[in-house]
Scaffold this motif. Structure first.
Motif: not given
Length: 613
Positions: A436-461
Motif C-alpha cells: 500500500r505504501g508503494f501504491s499511495r502517495g502519503d504525506t510524510v506524517q502518514d509514512k512515519t505512522q505507517t513505518d511505526e506500525t510496520l516496526v511494531q508488526n515486525v516486532a510482534e512477528a
C-alpha cells in the motif's frame, strides 16, 4: 483283693525277668528278635559281671524295635537266649542299620564260659570280621544246646538295634536284592547330580549349586544309614547321621528358597529361613561340642519341622502362581513318604522286605528325578515368562511409538496453526502495508505512522517466532540454568493464567546433566499445563528441595482434583511417567479433600549417580 494284687505283681515280675528265648529250627528262616529285654545304663558304667547280677532289672520293650532317642542313656544292654534245635551249628547275629559307636556281644554257653566280640566305631569299623553293610557277629551253637547272649550298644547318635539270627546263606540271599537295588538307585541319583553339575557350569545359577549340595549330602546320608558308606569308604567311619543330617537340611533350605523364589512367592517362610538355618548350625555345634544326646533330639525335631516347612513353602508358592512348585511338592513329598515308610519299618510296624529296606534310596531317587524335572520346568517357565514380557514390551513399544507419532503430528499441527494463524497473519499484514505504501502517495506524517506500525508488526512477528522456538526448546536452560528457568516458567505461566502462586526452589543446577534438566523442566511444565487446563485452580505452591542424593519436587493446587483410581489416557501424564522412568524417579499423587491435588516427584541426582559409579 490281695490275691489280685499278688497276681499282678507276679505277672509284672515275670515280664521283667522272664528270659526271651529264640528257638532255631529251620536254616532257611530269618529269626527276628522282637520286643527284646533291655536295661538302660545311663552313664555306661556297668561292667558285664555287674549286668549278670541284675537280670531282674531287664524289662521287655513295648515296641517291636525300640529306640532310645530321648532317654539320653549312654549305653543299652539287651539279653536273650538262643536254643538250637536245628542241624546247623554256625549261625550269625545281624544288627541292621547299626550305626552305633560301639557294639559288644557276649556269648555264654551252657557251661558258663563267656565269649566277647566287639566292634568299635572309633575309626576301626573296617576291622569287623564279616565285611557287610550291616553288623554281623558269628555265633556257634552246638545242636541241641542253648546259649545266653548279651548285647551292649553305645552310640553318639540314635541307639536302635534291629536284630536277627540266621545262616550265612540266608543272609546272603536276603541282602543281595537290597544291595543291588540300593546301588541302582544311588547310580540314578549320582547321574542326575552330575548332569545338573554340568548345567550349573553352563548357566551359573545358584539354584543348581544348592541342588548339587543337597543331593550329594542326601546320598551320603542314606548310604551312611544303610551301612554302605562305612563298607566302601572305611576312612569315613567317623561320620554319622547326626553330623551329616544338619548339613543336608541346610542345603535343602537354601535350595527351597532359591528354587521356589520364596522372597516373592512365600515371603513369610522366606523370613523364617534364618531361624531354620540357625537351628541346623546349633544342632551341628551341639554334637561337635559333645552334647550328643541333645544334638540327636534337636535333629529329630528339625526333621519334623522341615518336613512341614518344605511342603507349606511350596504350597504357598504354587498358590501365588509359581507353576514349577508342583514338581517340588511331588519330589519332596515322595521323600517324606518313603522316610515315613522306613521309620515304620525300623519301629517294626511294617514288615521288612525290599520296599521297606530300600525306601530311603527309592525316595531319594524319585526326589532327584522329579527335582531335575522341576529345574527344567522352572527354566521353561521363566523362558515363557521372558517371551511373554518381551511380547508385552514389544506391544508397549508399538503403542508408545504410535502415541509418539500422534504427538509429533499434533505438535506439527499446532506449530503449523500458530505459523498460519498468528505469524502468517502478521506477515501478510506487513506485506499489505508495504504494498500500500508503494501504491499511495502519503504525506510524510502518514509514512512515519505507517513505518511505526510496520516496526511494531515486525516486532510482534519476531516475538511470535521466539515464543514458538521457546516452546520447542527453552533457551533459558542454556543461559540461566535449570532453577532460574523453572522460576521463569512458573512466573510467565501463572501470570498469564492469572493464578496466585508461591515458589520455593533450591539451586539444583549442578545436580543434573543436560538431558536430565530438560526432562525435569518438561515435567514441571506439563504439570502446570494440566492445572491450567483441567484443575480450575486459583492458587499453586511449587517447591524443589535438594538433598545430597535426591531432588523432591512438590506441586500443590486447590483445583477440582481427579480420581486417581481411574485410568487416565492423556499423553501428558504418560509423558511424565516416561520421563520419570528415564530419570529413575518416582511419582506420588494425593487428591486432598474437599479439593486440590498434590504431585510429589523424587528424582535421584545424576551427578550423585555418576559419582557412585
Amino acid at each position: 483283693m490281695k490275691a489280685l494284687l499278688l497276681c499282678i505283681c507276679f505277672v509284672t515280675t515275670y515280664l521283667r525277668v522272664a528270659a526271651q528265648q529264640i528257638t532255631l529250627t529251620d536254616t532257611t528262616h530269618n529269626y527276628s528278635i522282637s520286643y527284646p529285654l533291655y536295661l538302660e545304663d545311663r552313664h555306661a558304667s556297668l561292667t558285664f559281671e555287674e549286668i549278670k547280677k541284675q537280670n531282674n532289672k531287664f524289662v521287655r520293650a513295648t515296641d517291636k524295635v525300640p529306640d532310645f532317642l530321648g532317654n539320653f542313656s549312654k549305653a543299652i544292654w539287651y539279653r536273650f537266649e538262643v536254643q538250637n534245635n536245628s542241624t546247623h551249628n554256625n549261625w550269625y547275629l545281624e544288627i541292621k542299620e547299626g550305626f552305633m559307636n560301639r557294639l559288644s556281644v557276649y556269648q555264654i554257653s551252657e557251661n558258663g564260659k563267656a565269649q566277647l566280640l566287639t566292634i568299635s566305631g572309633d575309626n576301626n569299623f573296617h576291622l569287623k570280621m564279616i565285611q557287610s553293610s550291616n553288623l554281623i557277629f558269628p555265633i556257634t551253637i552246638p545242636k541241641g544246646n542253648k546259649i545266653k547272649i548279651y548285647v551292649r550298644a553305645t552310640s553318639k547318635t540314635l541307639i536302635r538295634t534291629s536284630m536277627h539270627i540266621s545262616t550265612m546263606q540266608k543272609l546272603y540271599e536276603d541282602s543281595m536284592p537290597i544291595f543291588y537295588g540300593d546301588g541302582f538307585f544311588t547310580a540314578i541319583t549320582i547321574a542326575l547330580l552330575l548332569y545338573n553339575l554340568f548345567v550349573y557350569f553352563s548357566l551359573r545359577e545358584k539354584v543348581y549349586l544348592y541342588y548339587i549340595g543337597y543331593i550329594s549330602t542326601s546320598i551320603l546320608h542314606i548310604n551312611l544309614v544303610a551301612g554302605h558308606l562305612q563298607l566302601f569308604v572305611p576312612w569315613l567311619d567317623w561320620l554319622n547321621t547326626t553330623i551329616i543330617l544338619p548339613i543336608v537340611f541346610l542345603f535343602s533350605i537354601l535350595f527351597t528358597n532359591s528354587f521356589l523364589q520364596a522372597r516373592e512367592n512365600a515371603p513369610f517362610f522366606y523370613k523364617m529361613r534364618w531361624l531354620a538355618i540357625s537351628f541346623c548350625l546349633a544342632t551341628l555345634i551341639c554334637y561337635l561340642t559333645g552334647w550328643h544326646g541333645l544334638a540327636i533330639l534337636m535333629a529329630a525335631i528339625l526333621t519334623f519341622v522341615l518336613f512341614i516347612y518344605w511342603i507349606l513353602t511350596a504350597v504357598m508358592a504354587y498358590k501365588n502362581g509359581f507353576a514349577p512348585a508342583i514338581f517340588y511338592i511331588v519330589g519332596f513329598g515322595s521323600l517324606i513318604l518313603m522316610s515315613i515308610v522306613f521309620e515304620l519299618k525300623m519301629r517294626g510296624w511294617l514288615e521288612e522286605n525290599y520296599l521297606t529296606d530300600s525306601s530311603l534310596f527309592i525316595g531319594a531317587a524319585i526326589e532327584a528325578v522329579v527335582l531335575s524335572f522341576a529345574l527344567a520346568s522352572k527354566f521353561n517357565f521363566y523362558k515363557k515368562e521372558k517371551e511373554r514380557l518381551q511380547e508385552q514390551a514389544y506391544q508397549q513399544a508399538i503403542h508408545f511409538s504410535r502415541e509418539l507419532i500422534n504427538m509429533q503430528e499434533a505438535e506439527r499441527k499446532r506449530i503449523a496453526s500458530e505459523l498460519h494463524d498468528s505469524l502468517g497473519q502478521k506477515l501478510i499484514l506487513i506485506k499489505n502495508r508495504i504494498l500500500r505504501g508503494f501504491s499511495r502517495g502519503d504525506t510524510v506524517q502518514d509514512k512515519t505512522q505507517t513505518d511505526e506500525t510496520l516496526v511494531q508488526n515486525v516486532a510482534e512477528a519476531i516475538q511470535e517466532i521466539r515464543n514458538i522456538s521457546y516452546a520447542l526448546r527453552p533457551y533459558q536452560l542454556d543461559l540461566l540454568g535449570l532453577s532460574s528457568s523453572i522460576n521463569s516458567l512458573i512466573d510467565e505461566t501463572c501470570n498469564a493464567a492469572q493464578i496466585n502462586y508461591s515458589i520455593r526452589i533450591d539451586n539444583i543446577d549442578a545436580a543434573f546433566d543436560n538431558d536430565a534438566k530438560i526432562n525435569i523442566y518438561r515435567i514441571v511444565q506439563e504439570c502446570l499445563n494440566n492445572i491450567i487446563k483441567h484443575a480450575g485452580a486459583k492458587n499453586i505452591h511449587i517447591s524443589l528441595k535438594l538433598d545430597r542424593q535426591n531432588v523432591k519436587i512438590t506441586i500443590t493446587d486447590d483445583g477440582v482434583g481427579f480420581d486417581i483410581c481411574k485410568p487416565h489416557a492423556g499423553f501428558g501424564l504418560r509423558g511424565i511417567k516416561e520421563r520419570l522412568q528415564i530419570l529413575k524417579g518416582t511419582m506420588y499423587v494425593n487428591v486432598t479433600s474437599p479439593k486440590g491435588t498434590t504431585f510429589e516427584f523424587l528424582v535421584p541426582t545424576t551427578n550423585e549417580i555418576c559419582h557412585e559409579e
